[in-house]
Design an enzyme around this catalytic site. Structure first.
Site, PDB file in Angstrom:
ATOM      1  N   CYS A  42       0.813  -1.212   0.000  1.00 21.80           N
ATOM      2  CA  CYS A  42       0.000   0.000   0.000  1.00 21.80           C
ATOM      3  C   CYS A  42       0.854   1.273   0.000  1.00 21.80           C
ATOM      4  CB  CYS A  42      -1.017  -0.029   1.130  1.00 21.80           C
ATOM      5  SG  CYS A  42      -2.401   1.087   0.803  1.00 21.80           S
TER       6      CYS A  42
ATOM      7  N   HIS B 297      -3.580  -5.323   2.132  1.00 21.52           N
ATOM      8  CA  HIS B 297      -3.260  -5.446   3.559  1.00 21.52           C
ATOM      9  C   HIS B 297      -3.916  -6.727   4.053  1.00 21.52           C
ATOM     10  CE1 HIS B 297      -1.882  -1.288   4.288  1.00 21.52           C
ATOM     11  NE2 HIS B 297      -2.872  -0.866   3.565  1.00 21.52           N
TER      12      HIS B 297
HETATM   13  N1  GLN Z   1      -1.733   6.976   2.322  1.00 21.53           N
HETATM   14  C1  GLN Z   1      -1.907   6.145   1.160  1.00 21.53           C
HETATM   15  C2  GLN Z   1      -3.250   6.339   0.506  1.00 21.53           C
HETATM   16  O1  GLN Z   1      -4.195   6.740   1.141  1.00 21.53           O
HETATM   17  C3  GLN Z   1      -1.681   4.688   1.548  1.00 21.53           C
HETATM   18  C4  GLN Z   1      -2.679   4.147   2.526  1.00 21.53           C
HETATM   19  C5  GLN Z   1      -2.361   2.794   3.077  1.00 21.53           C
HETATM   20  O2  GLN Z   1      -1.196   2.404   3.215  1.00 21.53           O
HETATM   21  N2  GLN Z   1      -3.395   2.087   3.445  1.00 21.53           N
HETATM   22  O3  GLN Z   1      -3.394   6.114  -0.679  1.00 21.53           O
END
Ligand code: GLN
Length: 243
Positions: free
Chosen positions: A95, A198
């Site tokens: 992510c 995730h």
């Molecule tokens: N901050 C990033 C986004 O919102 C990644 C989010 C995350 O790692 N879940 O796209």
């Protein structure tokens, strides 16, 4: 004795959705097979040795923490990570970590720099909408593999666009994936893998944890484990995704 040497990048900052569970999964599956497991944390300001690790792991994070880590990544770790990839080390970004493998993460007028390990860029949706939910993708990690399924959970505001020469990690079966409309998810370029999944990812996909262990250690075969619980977690994640 075989050994898996992992470098955990920013485990305190890039660990949204308990991505640290991914490291625990690797550690347990190595221990059960008597593969030595060593994890080194690298935080803000720490230099890394490109030859000292077989797998570099970068988890997910909120925009605020990503910004901090991105600036440090490009100033203190970029060259070492490129050198590590050159010699075949694995890099897994999840992510926020996935987004930082590319050229940039664009947040309105602000550009958060990336490592440039793969040709991709991420752009935050202008309306702030997020792509959230259970997700399943079909992947073929090695050319002669049968297709397998990875299950997970995604929650990202960024939309990731792959350069023309890049291969996605998989095809979206359920969920949003890289952009919500591209039909593909993640990226795989040689030993560099990025994904929005995730879960944490590895406890829900034990077979993928083993793929990483095999590739990082060079072991051809791994002793089988009793994966009844892991298989149940995988099946339940697939059911949650509606596959
Ligand atoms: N901050 C990033 C986004 O919102 C990644 C989010 C995350 O790692 N879940 O796209």
């Amino acid at each position: 004795m075989a050994e898996l040497r992992v470098c955990a990048l920013y485990p305190d900052l890039m660990n949204i959705y308990a991505d640290r569970g991914n490291l625990l999964m690797l550690e347990r599956r190595c221990a059960w097979r008597e593969i030595r497991f060593r994890v080194t944390s690298a935080g803000i300001g720490d230099a890394i040795d490109p030859d000292a690790h077989d797998l570099f792991y970068l988890g997910g994070g909120q925009d605020r923490d990503q910004r901090l880590c991105a600036l440090d990544l490009v100033s203190t770790k970029r060259d070492a990570l490129h050198a590590a990839v050159e010699r075949g080390a694995l890099v897994l970004g999840v992510c926020g970590g996935y987004q930082l493998l590319g050229h940039r993460y664009q947040l309105g007028d602000e550009e958060i720099p990336g490592l440039g390990l793969v040709d991709l860029e991420t752009i935050r949706s202008t309306d702030g909408s997020r792509l959230i939910g259970n997700v399943a993708i079909e992947v073929r990690l090695d050319a002669d593999d049968e297709p397998r399924v990875l299950a997970g959970f995604e929650n990202h505001g960024g939309r990731t666009h792959l350069g023309a020469g890049e291969q996605p990690l998989g095809r979206v079966l359920k969920g949003h994936g890289n952009t919500g409309s591209s039909g593909v998810e993640g990226v795989q370029r040689g030993s560099v893998i990025g994904t929005y999944l995730h879960g944490p990812l590895l406890p829900k996909n034990a077979w993928f944890a083993d793929w990483l262990i095999r590739h990082a250690t060079g072991l051809k075969e791994l002793d089988p484990l009793d994966d009844e619980l892991e298989d149940a977690a995988h099946a339940s994640a697939l059911r949650a995704a509606g596959v």
